[in-house]
Structure formats: structure tokens, C-alpha cells
Design an enzyme around this catalytic site. Sequence first.
Site, PDB file in Angstrom:
ATOM      1  N   ASP A  12       0.810  -1.225   0.000  1.00 51.73           N
ATOM      2  CA  ASP A  12       0.000   0.000   0.000  1.00 51.73           C
ATOM      3  C   ASP A  12       0.840   1.271   0.000  1.00 51.73           C
ATOM      4  O   ASP A  12       0.438   2.294   0.548  1.00 51.73           O
ATOM      5  CB  ASP A  12      -0.969   0.007   1.204  1.00 51.73           C
ATOM      6  CG  ASP A  12      -1.755  -1.283   1.270  1.00 51.73           C
ATOM      7  OD1 ASP A  12      -2.314  -1.653   0.242  1.00 51.73           O
ATOM      8  OD2 ASP A  12      -1.771  -1.910   2.335  1.00 51.73           O
ATOM      9  N   LYS A  15       1.947   1.919  -5.144  1.00 52.85           N
ATOM     10  CA  LYS A  15       2.528   1.361  -6.374  1.00 52.85           C
ATOM     11  C   LYS A  15       1.605   1.539  -7.561  1.00 52.85           C
ATOM     12  O   LYS A  15       2.041   1.885  -8.647  1.00 52.85           O
ATOM     13  CB  LYS A  15       2.791  -0.151  -6.221  1.00 52.85           C
ATOM     14  CG  LYS A  15       3.847  -0.508  -5.230  1.00 52.85           C
ATOM     15  CD  LYS A  15       3.992  -2.019  -5.142  1.00 52.85           C
ATOM     16  CE  LYS A  15       2.795  -2.717  -4.564  1.00 52.85           C
ATOM     17  NZ  LYS A  15       2.500  -2.440  -3.154  1.00 52.85           N
ATOM     18  N   GLY A  39      -4.378  -4.803  -3.710  1.00 54.15           N
ATOM     19  CA  GLY A  39      -5.398  -3.848  -4.103  1.00 54.15           C
ATOM     20  C   GLY A  39      -4.711  -2.586  -4.567  1.00 54.15           C
ATOM     21  O   GLY A  39      -3.901  -2.019  -3.848  1.00 54.15           O
ATOM     22  N   GLN A 221       1.890  -6.326  -2.855  1.00 52.45           N
ATOM     23  CA  GLN A 221       2.281  -6.319  -1.437  1.00 52.45           C
ATOM     24  C   GLN A 221       3.554  -5.487  -1.262  1.00 52.45           C
ATOM     25  O   GLN A 221       3.777  -4.580  -2.025  1.00 52.45           O
ATOM     26  CB  GLN A 221       2.471  -7.747  -0.893  1.00 52.45           C
ATOM     27  CG  GLN A 221       1.164  -8.517  -0.726  1.00 52.45           C
ATOM     28  CD  GLN A 221       0.654  -9.104  -2.015  1.00 52.45           C
ATOM     29  OE1 GLN A 221       1.376  -9.737  -2.754  1.00 52.45           O
ATOM     30  NE2 GLN A 221      -0.606  -8.892  -2.302  1.00 52.45           N
TER      31      GLN A 221
HETATM   32  P1  IMP Z   1      -2.393 -12.944   2.620  1.00 54.32           P
HETATM   33  O1  IMP Z   1      -1.548 -12.358   1.570  1.00 54.32           O
HETATM   34  O2  IMP Z   1      -3.884 -12.784   2.360  1.00 54.32           O
HETATM   35  O3  IMP Z   1      -2.043 -14.370   2.940  1.00 54.32           O
HETATM   36  O4  IMP Z   1      -2.154 -12.123   3.980  1.00 54.32           O
HETATM   37  C1  IMP Z   1      -0.923 -12.163   4.662  1.00 54.32           C
HETATM   38  C2  IMP Z   1      -0.541 -10.801   5.200  1.00 54.32           C
HETATM   39  O5  IMP Z   1      -0.215  -9.946   4.105  1.00 54.32           O
HETATM   40  C3  IMP Z   1      -1.640 -10.087   5.969  1.00 54.32           C
HETATM   41  O6  IMP Z   1      -1.036  -9.316   7.003  1.00 54.32           O
HETATM   42  C4  IMP Z   1      -2.247  -9.159   4.942  1.00 54.32           C
HETATM   43  O7  IMP Z   1      -2.858  -8.033   5.526  1.00 54.32           O
HETATM   44  C5  IMP Z   1      -0.995  -8.773   4.171  1.00 54.32           C
HETATM   45  N1  IMP Z   1      -1.291  -8.349   2.792  1.00 54.32           N
HETATM   46  C6  IMP Z   1      -1.615  -9.133   1.749  1.00 54.32           C
HETATM   47  N2  IMP Z   1      -1.779  -8.405   0.644  1.00 54.32           N
HETATM   48  C7  IMP Z   1      -1.540  -7.138   0.972  1.00 54.32           C
HETATM   49  C8  IMP Z   1      -1.503  -5.914   0.225  1.00 54.32           C
HETATM   50  O8  IMP Z   1      -1.714  -5.862  -0.990  1.00 54.32           O
HETATM   51  N3  IMP Z   1      -1.213  -4.788   0.927  1.00 54.32           N
HETATM   52  C9  IMP Z   1      -0.934  -4.819   2.260  1.00 54.32           C
HETATM   53  N4  IMP Z   1      -0.941  -5.932   2.991  1.00 54.32           N
HETATM   54  C10 IMP Z   1      -1.232  -7.089   2.355  1.00 54.32           C
HETATM   55 MG    MG Z   2      -2.783  -2.108  -1.771  1.00 50.59          MG
END
Ligand code: IMP
Ligand code: MG
Length: 421
Positions: A12, A15, A39, A221
Site C-alpha cells: 500500500d 505502487k 489492491g 504487497q
Molecule cells: P495474505 O496475503 O492474504 O495471505 O495475507 C498475509 C498478510 O499480508 C496479511 O497481514 C495481509 O494483511 C498482508 N497483505 C496481503 N496483501 C496485501 C496488500 O496488498 N497490501 C498490504 N498488505 C497485504
Molecule cells: Mg494495496
Amino acid sequence: MFTIITGAQFGDEGKGKIVDMMAEQYDIVARFQGGDNAGHTVVADGKTYKLHLVPSGVLFDSRLLIGPGTVMNPEILMKELSMLADNGVKVTPAKLGIDAKTSIIMPYHIALDTLRESKRAVKIGTTNRGIGFAYIDKVGRDEIQMADIADKKRFVKRLEEIAPQKENAIKEMGGDPNIVRSKIDEYIETGRKLKPYITDVSREINLALKDEKKVLAEGAQGTHLDIIHGTQKFVTSSSTVAGSACAGLGVGPTKVDNVIGVIKAYITRVGEGPLPTEQKNDVGEHLREKGGEFGTTTGRPRRCGWFDLPLAKKSINLNGYTGFALTKLDVLGRLPMLKICTGYELDGKIIDYPPESSDDLARCKPVYTEVKGWDEDISGVETLDGLPDNAKEYIELLEKLMEVHIEYISVGPGRKQTFIK
Ligand code: IMP
Ligand code: MG
């Protein structure tokens, strides 16, 4: 030319916005890891697009590629494609390519993710999108790939092979095993629709580079959520650092020209895990409200804190950044004093680099340098000279501390609110 963009913090960082801005000059924009846990918010011509799978360059003429290192939920992709179509953006197979080997997220991955997370004593705070379990199946060689769902016979045969094991796993965790075969027809139908989009991403990119075209690899991420180098166990299930772009897209490291890190002027994290500079006070509230710090995917409030230099230094090592895009500088406006964490205190010692273990990082107490803030609204500023002196000083200090050039500065969510330093 091959450029890789990754998030230098916990995701976040903005990007989507930076890729959207750069995409105009690139022939190809490719996603190399992650899935719809990501996202991206892109604001163009007054319209806000929230994207999870379609690469951020969608609003320009660039060719978009989803690489085989990603995990893809076909239902989410279809929804995104129709949302874009409703807004007059038609994404044809000439525009978007999906690698044949892309892992498909199945309904049982989502069920398993949710069940597992609900049973953890210490939660990770996953996005419940099935990401981790889809990657488990890739590594366990039980994945279903893009090319499988596009071929009805192959898909049904593959699912038959895998289903009993998944049904047992779900039953064991107290879930409903019927989920495993719940959407077969829908997946076959989506597979049929997506078949024309299937491509060989590695081949396409290598051919494009040979033709001296410009390719942008878009990370999802952030660096400290990397499965290998991140703050385990509070990480995502893929490698988010720049090197992963080569592996995930099938491009050799000798082809990389630039690696851009996107970094916020402060720091945020959504989900659990250490965040040494977190501000659970008025400052945190200010950053969250002014920065709109709520998850694009889950809507969860993001945890907010001061800029963390030790984490930035680690990120620079892990990615080999050639430049930075500094985002959300405007959000710091009206805070009288700004803090930059330059080190941590851990067990009576001052350190300037994060300890390897997440438990130790969670125990670190930040050491801060203070700088004066500014009151002016900078969201309309278009040049470095247009910034208040204190904002300029803040940027210069960050640059000096990080020893990496800041190339872009972003002062708001809109396309025009970014300038080259
Ligand atoms: P997962 O990717 O759904 O398995 O989540 C694992 C961790 O990564 C959690 O703390 C999520 O909040 C974080 N996470 C996953 N995708 C994003 C992203 O696009 N932005 C920020 N945090 C993320
Ligand atoms: Mg995001």
C-alpha cells in the site's frame, strides 16, 4: 528496457499510482507475484478504479501480462474485467495475457485460508483470499493452472485427482467439504472465456526486450511481507522483492535495467506483525484519516507510524533499488513536528538495521530524529521548488539517510499529483 517496481514497506505504498503514471511510457506491464490480496487504487479523469488482479497500466495502451508466479482467482478477474468494461475500458485478449502456468485459486483455497486463520491462536490477519493455500498447492505440486481450467476434460480430471484430499482437509478443520466441488461449472465457463487470453509470458517479455521495447514489472504487497525475507510469520505467501520479478516472469537478471522502490513518507501495515514506529495516538489517527489508510481489499483500518529508516535500509538491500518514488508526502502536512526513526534500541543497545527475527523486531524501541513540519496544503504542488522549505528538508534528509535518489514525489492520489524531482 526492463524496470521492476516493488513496494519498499508493507504494501500500500501507492505502487498502483506510480505504475499507472509510468505505464504510459511502457509497452508491457506485468504482474509477477501475489493474487487478489493486492489492491491498487488508480484515480484517472476523476474516476477511481480499485483493481486487484488487472495490472495497474490498464488505462493506457500497454499490453498487460499476468505472470505464472501469480495466483489468480478467475471469478475476481471476470468481475474486474466487467467493471472495467462498464467504465468503457474494454480488455480484450490483445490487451491482456495470462500465462498458461498461472496458479488458479479454487474455492477450497479460500475455505482453507479462512478456517486456518480462524483457528490460529496468534492471527496473521490474512486477506482470506486463499493466497497462501494456492501457493501451498503450487509447491506441493497439486495446483490447477490457467491452462487446466481452459480445458474442460483436463480440469475435471485434475480436480478428481485432488478433490478427496481437499475434502478431508476441510472436514478435519471443521468446514463443509462440499465447497471442493461447488463451482466446477462456473470455473469451466470462466476457463472457456479466458482461453483466448492464455499466453507464454516469459517468451513475450523476452521477445519484447529483444525488440528494444519497454517492460515494467509490477510488484504486489511490499518488501517486508516477502515470504523469505519478511517479518515471518506475518507475511504473505509469495516473494515480493525485485528478484522475484525475474523468477516469476521468466526473465534473466542480466536483463534488469532499473529497480524502483515505492515508499511512503511514513509507514503503514494492515494485518498483524511488528511495526516498531506504530502510533496508536493522534498522529496515527491523522495519518489514517488524511491518508485514507483503509485496506483496498479488506477495508480494514491500516496501522500507521513514522518513517522507519532501518526497515528502509533492509528494503534497499533486498531490492537493490536504483531510485525511489516517495508517496503521500501531503499526508504529513499540518503535523507540527515530524519524526524519522533512525535506529532502534534493543536490549540496551542501539542498532541501525532490523534484527532478523520478527520477535526481536517487535521488541525494538524506535530512536527518532525530529524535523519541523509544514502547514501548507501541498496537494497542488508540481515541482520541488514549489514545496515549503520544511517539506524539501524532509525529502533531502530521507535521501541522505537512505543513500538512494528519490526520483518521483507524489502529493495526492490523482494522476497529476506526482512530479519528477
Ligand atoms: P495474505 O496475503 O492474504 O495471505 O495475507 C498475509 C498478510 O499480508 C496479511 O497481514 C495481509 O494483511 C498482508 N497483505 C496481503 N496483501 C496485501 C496488500 O496488498 N497490501 C498490504 N498488505 C497485504
Ligand atoms: Mg494495496
